[in-house]
Design a protein around this motif. Structure first.
Motif, PDB file in Angstrom:
ATOM      1  N   ALA A 220     142.293   2.897  -7.091  1.00 28.74           N
ATOM      2  CA  ALA A 220     142.049   1.849  -8.044  1.00 28.74           C
ATOM      3  C   ALA A 220     141.889   2.258  -9.440  1.00 28.74           C
ATOM      4  O   ALA A 220     142.502   1.714 -10.299  1.00 28.74           O
ATOM      5  N   LYS A 221     140.897   2.920  -9.655  1.00 29.85           N
ATOM      6  CA  LYS A 221     140.633   3.588 -11.082  1.00 29.85           C
ATOM      7  C   LYS A 221     141.813   4.276 -11.593  1.00 29.85           C
ATOM      8  O   LYS A 221     142.191   4.152 -12.920  1.00 29.85           O
ATOM      9  N   LEU A 222     142.456   5.299 -10.807  1.00 25.53           N
ATOM     10  CA  LEU A 222     143.815   5.918 -11.281  1.00 25.53           C
ATOM     11  C   LEU A 222     144.732   4.811 -11.635  1.00 25.53           C
ATOM     12  O   LEU A 222     145.372   5.260 -12.691  1.00 25.53           O
ATOM     13  N   LEU A 223     145.043   3.806 -11.063  1.00 26.67           N
ATOM     14  CA  LEU A 223     146.172   3.015 -11.158  1.00 26.67           C
ATOM     15  C   LEU A 223     145.811   2.169 -12.500  1.00 26.67           C
ATOM     16  O   LEU A 223     146.771   1.854 -13.411  1.00 26.67           O
ATOM     17  N   LEU A 224     144.581   1.893 -12.717  1.00 29.32           N
ATOM     18  CA  LEU A 224     144.084   0.776 -13.723  1.00 29.32           C
ATOM     19  C   LEU A 224     144.035   1.863 -15.048  1.00 29.32           C
ATOM     20  O   LEU A 224     144.411   1.239 -16.101  1.00 29.32           O
ATOM     21  N   ASN A 225     143.674   3.116 -14.772  1.00 30.77           N
ATOM     22  CA  ASN A 225     143.489   3.936 -15.970  1.00 30.77           C
ATOM     23  C   ASN A 225     144.981   4.434 -16.386  1.00 30.77           C
ATOM     24  O   ASN A 225     145.228   4.353 -17.608  1.00 30.77           O
ATOM     25  N   HIS A 226     145.978   4.427 -15.756  1.00 31.79           N
ATOM     26  CA  HIS A 226     147.222   4.639 -15.747  1.00 31.79           C
ATOM     27  C   HIS A 226     148.152   3.554 -16.546  1.00 31.79           C
ATOM     28  O   HIS A 226     148.805   3.574 -17.543  1.00 31.79           O
ATOM     29  N   ALA A 227     147.951   2.464 -16.150  1.00 28.96           N
ATOM     30  CA  ALA A 227     148.740   1.262 -16.165  1.00 28.96           C
ATOM     31  C   ALA A 227     148.472   0.878 -17.642  1.00 28.96           C
ATOM     32  O   ALA A 227     147.428   1.132 -18.169  1.00 28.96           O
ATOM     33  N   LYS A 228     149.532   0.049 -18.225  1.00 30.19           N
ATOM     34  CA  LYS A 228     149.467  -0.258 -19.708  1.00 30.19           C
ATOM     35  C   LYS A 228     149.432  -2.052 -19.677  1.00 30.19           C
ATOM     36  O   LYS A 228     148.738  -2.531 -20.440  1.00 30.19           O
ATOM     37  N   THR A 229     150.122  -2.437 -18.451  1.00 30.59           N
ATOM     38  CA  THR A 229     149.986  -3.934 -18.292  1.00 30.59           C
ATOM     39  C   THR A 229     149.351  -4.430 -17.060  1.00 30.59           C
ATOM     40  O   THR A 229     149.613  -3.638 -16.049  1.00 30.59           O
ATOM     41  N   LEU A 230     148.580  -5.293 -16.780  1.00 32.18           N
ATOM     42  CA  LEU A 230     148.121  -5.796 -15.606  1.00 32.18           C
ATOM     43  C   LEU A 230     148.563  -7.517 -15.466  1.00 32.18           C
ATOM     44  O   LEU A 230     148.296  -8.157 -16.480  1.00 32.18           O
ATOM     45  N   ARG A 231     149.109  -7.549 -14.289  1.00 26.63           N
ATOM     46  CA  ARG A 231     149.807  -8.904 -14.148  1.00 26.63           C
ATOM     47  C   ARG A 231     149.232  -9.413 -12.735  1.00 26.63           C
ATOM     48  O   ARG A 231     149.159  -8.726 -11.847  1.00 26.63           O
ATOM     49  N   LEU A 232     148.494 -10.580 -12.763  1.00 24.71           N
ATOM     50  CA  LEU A 232     147.750 -11.082 -11.723  1.00 24.71           C
ATOM     51  C   LEU A 232     148.251 -12.365 -11.019  1.00 24.71           C
ATOM     52  O   LEU A 232     148.233 -13.071 -12.141  1.00 24.71           O
ATOM     53  N   HIS A 233     148.599 -12.643  -9.856  1.00 24.83           N
ATOM     54  CA  HIS A 233     148.664 -14.096  -9.376  1.00 24.83           C
ATOM     55  C   HIS A 233     147.602 -14.237  -8.395  1.00 24.83           C
ATOM     56  O   HIS A 233     147.582 -13.612  -7.245  1.00 24.83           O
ATOM     57  N   THR A 234     146.872 -15.405  -8.590  1.00 21.13           N
ATOM     58  CA  THR A 234     145.865 -15.666  -7.661  1.00 21.13           C
ATOM     59  C   THR A 234     146.388 -16.335  -6.379  1.00 21.13           C
ATOM     60  O   THR A 234     145.646 -16.275  -5.417  1.00 21.13           O
ATOM     61  N   GLY A 235     147.761 -16.618  -6.187  1.00 21.16           N
ATOM     62  CA  GLY A 235     147.983 -17.435  -5.049  1.00 21.16           C
ATOM     63  C   GLY A 235     147.779 -18.685  -5.074  1.00 21.16           C
ATOM     64  O   GLY A 235     146.940 -19.243  -5.983  1.00 21.16           O
ATOM     65  N   ASN A 236     147.986 -19.457  -4.065  1.00 22.62           N
ATOM     66  CA  ASN A 236     147.642 -20.731  -3.855  1.00 22.62           C
ATOM     67  C   ASN A 236     146.157 -21.191  -3.555  1.00 22.62           C
ATOM     68  O   ASN A 236     145.731 -20.744  -2.572  1.00 22.62           O
ATOM     69  N   LEU A 237     145.479 -21.438  -4.566  1.00 22.00           N
ATOM     70  CA  LEU A 237     144.161 -21.843  -4.254  1.00 22.00           C
ATOM     71  C   LEU A 237     143.716 -22.819  -3.425  1.00 22.00           C
ATOM     72  O   LEU A 237     142.638 -22.915  -2.915  1.00 22.00           O
ATOM     73  N   VAL A 238     144.644 -23.529  -3.048  1.00 20.77           N
ATOM     74  CA  VAL A 238     144.451 -24.750  -2.090  1.00 20.77           C
ATOM     75  C   VAL A 238     144.274 -24.152  -0.716  1.00 20.77           C
ATOM     76  O   VAL A 238     143.714 -24.524   0.017  1.00 20.77           O
ATOM     77  N   ASN A 239     144.992 -22.837  -0.329  1.00 23.78           N
ATOM     78  CA  ASN A 239     145.008 -22.187   0.862  1.00 23.78           C
ATOM     79  C   ASN A 239     143.904 -21.053   0.784  1.00 23.78           C
ATOM     80  O   ASN A 239     143.548 -20.722   2.025  1.00 23.78           O
ATOM     81  N   ARG A 240     143.541 -20.567  -0.161  1.00 22.12           N
ATOM     82  CA  ARG A 240     142.541 -19.316  -0.101  1.00 22.12           C
ATOM     83  C   ARG A 240     141.172 -19.698   0.178  1.00 22.12           C
ATOM     84  O   ARG A 240     140.409 -20.487  -0.827  1.00 22.12           O
ATOM     85  N   SER A 241     140.782 -19.605   1.363  1.00 22.79           N
ATOM     86  CA  SER A 241     139.500 -20.090   1.851  1.00 22.79           C
ATOM     87  C   SER A 241     138.179 -19.356   1.058  1.00 22.79           C
ATOM     88  O   SER A 241     137.325 -19.870   0.886  1.00 22.79           O
ATOM     89  N   ARG A 242     138.478 -18.222   0.745  1.00 24.67           N
ATOM     90  CA  ARG A 242     137.356 -17.528  -0.165  1.00 24.67           C
ATOM     91  C   ARG A 242     137.060 -18.360  -1.152  1.00 24.67           C
ATOM     92  O   ARG A 242     135.991 -18.318  -1.756  1.00 24.67           O
ATOM     93  N   LEU A 243     138.201 -18.929  -1.967  1.00 26.37           N
ATOM     94  CA  LEU A 243     137.682 -19.562  -3.273  1.00 26.37           C
ATOM     95  C   LEU A 243     137.607 -21.074  -3.096  1.00 26.37           C
ATOM     96  O   LEU A 243     137.042 -21.624  -3.879  1.00 26.37           O
ATOM     97  N   LYS A 244     138.326 -21.653  -1.908  1.00 27.63           N
ATOM     98  CA  LYS A 244     138.015 -23.107  -1.561  1.00 27.63           C
ATOM     99  C   LYS A 244     136.399 -23.397  -1.539  1.00 27.63           C
ATOM    100  O   LYS A 244     136.008 -24.298  -1.734  1.00 27.63           O
ATOM    101  N   LYS A 245     135.421 -22.217  -0.828  1.00 27.93           N
ATOM    102  CA  LYS A 245     134.340 -22.687  -0.452  1.00 27.93           C
ATOM    103  C   LYS A 245     133.443 -22.885  -2.074  1.00 27.93           C
ATOM    104  O   LYS A 245     132.461 -23.430  -1.989  1.00 27.93           O
ATOM    105  N   LYS A 246     133.994 -22.183  -3.058  1.00 23.27           N
ATOM    106  CA  LYS A 246     133.173 -22.530  -4.195  1.00 23.27           C
ATOM    107  C   LYS A 246     133.727 -23.485  -4.986  1.00 23.27           C
ATOM    108  O   LYS A 246     134.581 -24.124  -4.912  1.00 23.27           O
TER     109      LYS A 246
END
Length: 276
Positions: free
Chosen positions: A12-38
């Motif tokens: 992970a450190k190698l990838l982030l140290n090399h990368a210039k851009t980070l694109r992130l998609h959380t996915g559907n929060l309605v379905n993500r149980s880990r985040l629905k509990k919060k």
């Protein structure tokens, strides 16, 4: 930490140290149980939780390889994606609010293209823009809004967006924008935390020119640079990411028209490493 986790952390450190851009998609929060509990207290806390959880899940489940070090790192949870099928496209409305985090760095087209690609649609039904606030000591002006609005207008002309709107404009600013713009704003969001009742002059102007007034509870700054860096560090432990800057955040929702319920919602996030 067991050897497997140690190896993943190194990758992970190698990838982030090399990368210039980070694109992130959380996915559907309605379905993500880990985040629905919060139950986050604010949009800022929700976004922070989403970034931390998505990075953590992505690095723990993705087959990482330091042999291929991309300049753009796309972090998404494939099981939680929410592409819209052609059969259901007419039944749903896709709306988005785009938060630009840096002045003078317009990334509206990139954000809209990523949203269309993520949701498998050719057009977003509506996009509301939240440009970065004016520099300290300056007041908001039409000139401050014009570059972003012109880019939105181009996306309307290319049929990537059907309708465009604004956020937190008072009556005078909304009138200036309306008179200047070629593609008129169809909506304006008002933050009820600073305005318990809609201003009468704003209400009258919006009614006269058929501009929908909406309410929201987003802070002026959705996420500070330090909070973003803390969220990334929590998702990828023991990594120095002080040179990463949040570029934009797009929050989308897919609503079933006939029932008025949210089928899916999520965040798309783009960050860029500062040039040395």
């Amino acid at each position: 930490m067991d050897p497997q986790n140690t190896n993943r952390s190194t990758e992970a450190k190698l990838l982030l140290n090399h990368a210039k851009t980070l694109r992130l998609h959380t996915g559907n929060l309605v379905n993500r149980s880990r985040l629905k509990k919060k139950c986050p207290c604010s949009p800022s806390e929700e976004l922070r939780d989403c970034i931390q959880a998505t990075l953590s899940d992505w690095f723990s489940t993705t087959n990482l390889s330091s042999k291929d070090l991309p300049h753009t790192l796309d972090c998404s949870i494939h099981e939680a994606t929410d592409a819209i099928t052609p059969e259901e496209r007419e039944e749903v409305k896709v709306s988005a609010k785009l938060f630009l985090c840096e002045s003078g760095q317009s990334s509206i087209k990139d954000a809209v293209e990523m949203a269309c690609q993520t949701l498998a649609v050719s057009q977003l039904d509506s996009v509301i823009i939240a440009p970065p606030g004016p520099l300290e000591g300056d007041s908001q002006s039409l000139a401050h809004l014009q570059p972003a609005w012109e880019e939105l207008e181009a996306l309307v002309r290319s049929q990537r967006i059907a309708a465009i709107g604004t956020s937190d404009l008072d009556k005078d600013m909304l009138e200036q924008l309306f008179n200047w713009a070629q593609v008129k704003p169809s909506s304006n969001q008002v933050n009820l935390a600073s305005c318990c009742v809609m201003p009468p002059d704003l209400t009258a102007f919006a009614k006269e020119f058929d501009i929908q007034l909406l309410t929201h509870n987003d802070p002026k700054e959705l996420m500070s640079a330090s909070t973003f860096q803390e969220a990334v560090q929590e998702g990828v432990q023991d990594l120095n990411i002080t040179d990463w800057r949040l570029e934009w955040v797009l929050r989308y929702s897919v609503i079933v028209k006939s029932r008025g319920i949210i089928k899916s919602k999520g965040y798309l996030v783009s960050a860029r490493k500062a040039s040395p």
